[in-house]
Design a protein around this motif. Structure first.
Motif, short mmCIF file in Angstrom:
data_model
loop_
_atom_site.label_atom_id
_atom_site.label_comp_id
_atom_site.label_asym_id
_atom_site.label_seq_id
_atom_site.Cartn_x
_atom_site.Cartn_y
_atom_site.Cartn_z
N SER A 6 0.85 -1.19 0.00
CA SER A 6 0.00 0.00 0.00
C SER A 6 0.88 1.24 0.00
O SER A 6 2.08 1.16 0.28
CB SER A 6 -0.92 0.03 1.23
OG SER A 6 -0.22 0.49 2.37
N VAL A 7 0.29 2.37 -0.32
CA VAL A 7 0.94 3.68 -0.20
C VAL A 7 0.05 4.48 0.72
O VAL A 7 -1.03 4.94 0.33
CB VAL A 7 1.09 4.37 -1.57
CG1 VAL A 7 1.58 5.80 -1.40
CG2 VAL A 7 2.05 3.59 -2.46
N THR A 8 0.48 4.62 1.97
CA THR A 8 -0.37 5.19 3.02
C THR A 8 0.36 6.34 3.72
O THR A 8 1.52 6.17 4.11
CB THR A 8 -0.76 4.12 4.04
OG1 THR A 8 -1.33 2.99 3.36
CG2 THR A 8 -1.75 4.65 5.06
N GLN A 9 -0.32 7.44 3.89
CA GLN A 9 0.30 8.59 4.54
C GLN A 9 0.33 8.41 6.06
O GLN A 9 -0.64 7.97 6.67
CB GLN A 9 -0.45 9.88 4.20
CG GLN A 9 0.24 11.15 4.71
CD GLN A 9 -0.47 12.42 4.27
OE1 GLN A 9 -1.52 12.38 3.63
NE2 GLN A 9 0.09 13.57 4.62
N SER A 10 1.47 8.73 6.65
CA SER A 10 1.61 8.67 8.11
C SER A 10 2.15 10.01 8.60
O SER A 10 2.00 11.03 7.93
CB SER A 10 2.54 7.52 8.51
OG SER A 10 3.85 7.73 8.02
N SER A 11 2.81 10.01 9.72
CA SER A 11 3.42 11.23 10.26
C SER A 11 4.82 10.90 10.74
O SER A 11 5.16 9.72 10.96
CB SER A 11 2.59 11.79 11.40
OG SER A 11 2.57 10.88 12.50
N PHE A 12 5.63 11.90 10.93
CA PHE A 12 7.00 11.67 11.40
C PHE A 12 6.99 11.04 12.79
O PHE A 12 7.80 10.17 13.09
CB PHE A 12 7.77 13.00 11.43
CG PHE A 12 9.22 12.84 11.75
CD1 PHE A 12 10.15 12.54 10.75
CD2 PHE A 12 9.69 12.97 13.05
CE1 PHE A 12 11.50 12.37 11.04
CE2 PHE A 12 11.03 12.82 13.36
CZ PHE A 12 11.94 12.51 12.35
N ALA A 13 6.06 11.47 13.63
CA ALA A 13 5.99 10.97 15.02
C ALA A 13 5.51 9.53 15.08
O ALA A 13 5.90 8.77 15.96
CB ALA A 13 5.08 11.86 15.85
N ASN A 14 4.65 9.14 14.13
CA ASN A 14 4.09 7.78 14.12
C ASN A 14 4.22 7.21 12.70
O ASN A 14 3.25 7.20 11.93
CB ASN A 14 2.63 7.79 14.56
CG ASN A 14 2.46 8.28 15.98
OD1 ASN A 14 2.83 7.61 16.94
ND2 ASN A 14 1.91 9.49 16.13
#
Length: 227
Positions: free
Chosen positions: A69-77
């Motif tokens: 998949s190509v899924t957006q996350s965050s730097f913290a998580n």
């Protein structure tokens, strides 16, 4: 004069027609970045794993085997889907040589960092993100507090924690099963021992010694067994 007017009208019509064609098939001046998701052998990688793009550019992700998949996350998580972030979903691919590999594209709106991961086997020891399958769009420079290296290291640390947790759970499960088996064996042994003691006592009760007064021999004891 008349013919010159006709020629002028013809030129204007041609220009007008040309403008319609351009508007019907607009082009973009931004660059198109190509990123492969996985590889021909099902590897847990993005290639390249980060880029520095400009507003107006487009990033096209091409899916390879096996299922990513190509899924957006965050730097913290890094291994958690960002609330309201994009998610291409899973795209199973059996053969990397296929001419119609699935793709997913995003347009770069600004130069802010965008963090991406593969959520296959999420929250398990087999997590693709936990194996380092992450991607950075416009990450901070190396040495900064939001560099791609730090982002990937955080993902790998999560993977190590998931593996350790799964290993601990497996050890606990094995210990519990061993304890249950030992208890069952002890219970079976005790039951057999109790049964044997019971049989032994019954045998003692059924066997007796008696003195025969009618026998011609004095003090002749006979052993008799009740059946």
């Amino acid at each position: 004069m008349f013919f010159r007017s006709l020629a002028l009208l013809s030129t204007v019509a041609a220009l007008f027609s040309s403008n319609l064609a351009v508007s019907a098939y607009p082009t973009t001046s931004g660059k198109v970045w190509h990123v492969t998701v996985g590889n021909a052998t099902g590897g847990t990688i993005f290639n390249p794993n980060y880029i520095n793009a400009s507003p107006g550019d487009r990033v096209e992700f091409t899916f390879n085997p096996k299922n990513h998949s190509v899924t957006q996350s965050s730097f913290a998580n890094p291994c958690t889907h960002l609330n309201n972030g994009f998610d291409a979903g899973f795209h199973p691919v059996a053969n990397a040589s296929s001419w119609d590999l699935p793709t997913f594209s995003i347009t770069v709106n600004d130069t802010q960092p965008v963090w991406v991961y593969c959520r296959q086997a999420e929250n398990t020891a087999g997590s693709h993100c936990g194996k380092g399958m992450v991607f950075g769009l416009n990450p901070g420079a190396e040495g900064s507090n939001n560099s791609f290296s730090l982002f990937q290291q955080a993902a790998l640390k999560i993977g190590q924690q998931l593996v350790a947790s799964a290993s601990s759970a497996s050890v606990a499960s094995t210990a519990s099963a061993t304890h249950t088996t030992t208890q069952a064996a002890a219970s079976s042994s005790k039951s057999w021992s109790d049964h044997y003691d019971s049989w032994n006592h019954e045998d003692d009760d059924d066997d007796s010694w008696s003195y025969d007064d009618d026998d011609s021999y004095d003090n002749d004891y006979k052993w008799k067994r009740d059946y």
